[in-house]
Design a protein around this motif. Structure first.
Motif, short mmCIF file in Angstrom:
data_model
loop_
_atom_site.label_atom_id
_atom_site.label_comp_id
_atom_site.label_asym_id
_atom_site.label_seq_id
_atom_site.Cartn_x
_atom_site.Cartn_y
_atom_site.Cartn_z
N HIS A 189 -4.29 2.94 -20.13
CA HIS A 189 -5.43 3.06 -19.22
C HIS A 189 -6.08 1.74 -18.85
N GLN A 190 -6.37 0.94 -19.86
CA GLN A 190 -7.19 -0.25 -19.61
C GLN A 190 -6.53 -1.22 -18.64
N SER A 191 -5.29 -1.58 -18.90
CA SER A 191 -4.64 -2.54 -18.00
C SER A 191 -4.37 -1.91 -16.64
N GLY A 192 -4.10 -0.61 -16.61
CA GLY A 192 -3.91 0.08 -15.33
C GLY A 192 -5.18 0.09 -14.51
N LEU A 193 -6.31 0.34 -15.15
CA LEU A 193 -7.59 0.34 -14.43
C LEU A 193 -7.95 -1.05 -13.94
N VAL A 194 -7.65 -2.07 -14.74
CA VAL A 194 -7.90 -3.45 -14.31
C VAL A 194 -7.08 -3.75 -13.06
N PHE A 195 -5.80 -3.38 -13.09
CA PHE A 195 -4.95 -3.64 -11.93
C PHE A 195 -5.43 -2.85 -10.71
N LEU A 196 -5.80 -1.59 -10.89
CA LEU A 196 -6.30 -0.79 -9.75
C LEU A 196 -7.62 -1.36 -9.21
N GLY A 197 -8.47 -1.87 -10.11
CA GLY A 197 -9.72 -2.50 -9.67
C GLY A 197 -9.45 -3.75 -8.85
N LEU A 198 -8.51 -4.56 -9.31
CA LEU A 198 -8.13 -5.76 -8.55
C LEU A 198 -7.53 -5.37 -7.20
N LEU A 199 -6.70 -4.35 -7.20
CA LEU A 199 -6.10 -3.87 -5.96
C LEU A 199 -7.19 -3.39 -4.99
N ALA B 150 -8.74 -12.60 -6.61
CA ALA B 150 -8.29 -11.29 -7.10
C ALA B 150 -6.77 -11.19 -7.00
N GLY B 151 -6.20 -11.74 -5.95
CA GLY B 151 -4.74 -11.72 -5.79
C GLY B 151 -4.03 -12.50 -6.87
N LEU B 152 -4.54 -13.68 -7.17
CA LEU B 152 -3.92 -14.49 -8.22
C LEU B 152 -4.07 -13.85 -9.60
N ILE B 153 -5.22 -13.26 -9.85
CA ILE B 153 -5.42 -12.58 -11.14
C ILE B 153 -4.50 -11.37 -11.23
N LEU C 238 0.84 -1.21 0.00
CA LEU C 238 0.00 0.00 0.00
C LEU C 238 0.87 1.26 0.00
N VAL C 239 1.98 1.21 0.71
CA VAL C 239 2.92 2.34 0.68
C VAL C 239 3.47 2.51 -0.73
N ILE C 240 3.87 1.42 -1.34
CA ILE C 240 4.40 1.47 -2.71
C ILE C 240 3.36 2.01 -3.68
N VAL C 241 2.12 1.58 -3.54
CA VAL C 241 1.06 2.10 -4.41
C VAL C 241 0.94 3.61 -4.23
N ALA D 219 -10.29 -4.39 -4.91
CA ALA D 219 -11.00 -5.58 -4.43
C ALA D 219 -10.21 -6.27 -3.34
N MET D 220 -8.88 -6.35 -3.49
CA MET D 220 -8.06 -7.01 -2.47
C MET D 220 -8.03 -6.20 -1.18
N VAL D 221 -7.94 -4.88 -1.29
CA VAL D 221 -7.92 -4.03 -0.09
C VAL D 221 -9.25 -4.17 0.65
N LEU D 222 -10.35 -4.07 -0.07
CA LEU D 222 -11.67 -4.16 0.57
C LEU D 222 -11.93 -5.53 1.18
N THR D 223 -11.61 -6.58 0.46
CA THR D 223 -11.84 -7.92 1.00
C THR D 223 -10.87 -8.26 2.12
#
Length: 153
Positions: free
Chosen positions: A94-104, A133-136, A73-76, A106-110
């Motif tokens: 944009h697209q792959s960055g948004l996918v990664f941020l969305g996965l991130l 989400a972590g594996l993806i 989270l610090v690195i992000v 999801a991982m933070v919330l879960t």
């Protein structure tokens, strides 16, 4: 709004080598510790006297995973201001960055939900969403990097 300039020249979107190595190192530790917990929980668990089977290494994997998550989270946060904002303004990757941020997200919330909202009934499915989400994301980050380098940022 124009992207900020550094000494009259646009700053690159690509991370510096040291910054990149911190991102990859902490992401690798996060993946390793999460995978370690998955193996211990699903493949090495032994039935206990009082119910649910657990492997003795599970708490240690979770401790390492939690520490790595805080580091990530610090690195992000360090990536957010320069890399993400600049790429957004320059309309790059944009697209792959948004996918990664969305996965991130999801991982933070879960991950948070596992500690503070996960009752006995919700915990198994929250955990599954978290580790899937972590594996993806373990595949999404390298894809994002490869796509970004291919576009010559």
């Amino acid at each position: 709004m124009k992207p900020p300039l550094h000494h009259g020249w646009p700053q690159p979107v690509r991370l510096g080598r040291r910054h990149e190595s911190w991102v990859y190192g902490i992401a690798g530790l996060l993946l390793l510790s999460g995978a370690g917990w998955l193996v211990a929980h699903y493949l090495l668990a032994v039935p206990g006297e009082f119910g649910d089977p657990h492997h003795p290494s599970e708490p240690w994997w979770l401790r390492l995973h939690g520490a790595a998550a805080m580091g990530f989270l610090v690195i992000v946060g360090t990536v957010l201001l320069n890399h993400i904002v600049r790429a957004w303004h320059l309309r790059k990757n944009h697209q792959s960055g948004l996918v990664f941020l969305g996965l991130l997200a999801a991982m933070v919330l879960t991950g948070y939900a596992l500690y503070y909202f996960g009752g006995e009934e919700a915990r198994p499915w929250i955990s599954k969403v978290h580790w899937i989400a972590g594996l993806i994301s373990a595949a999404a980050l390298p894809i994002h990097v490869v796509l970004g380098r291919r576009r010559k940022q």
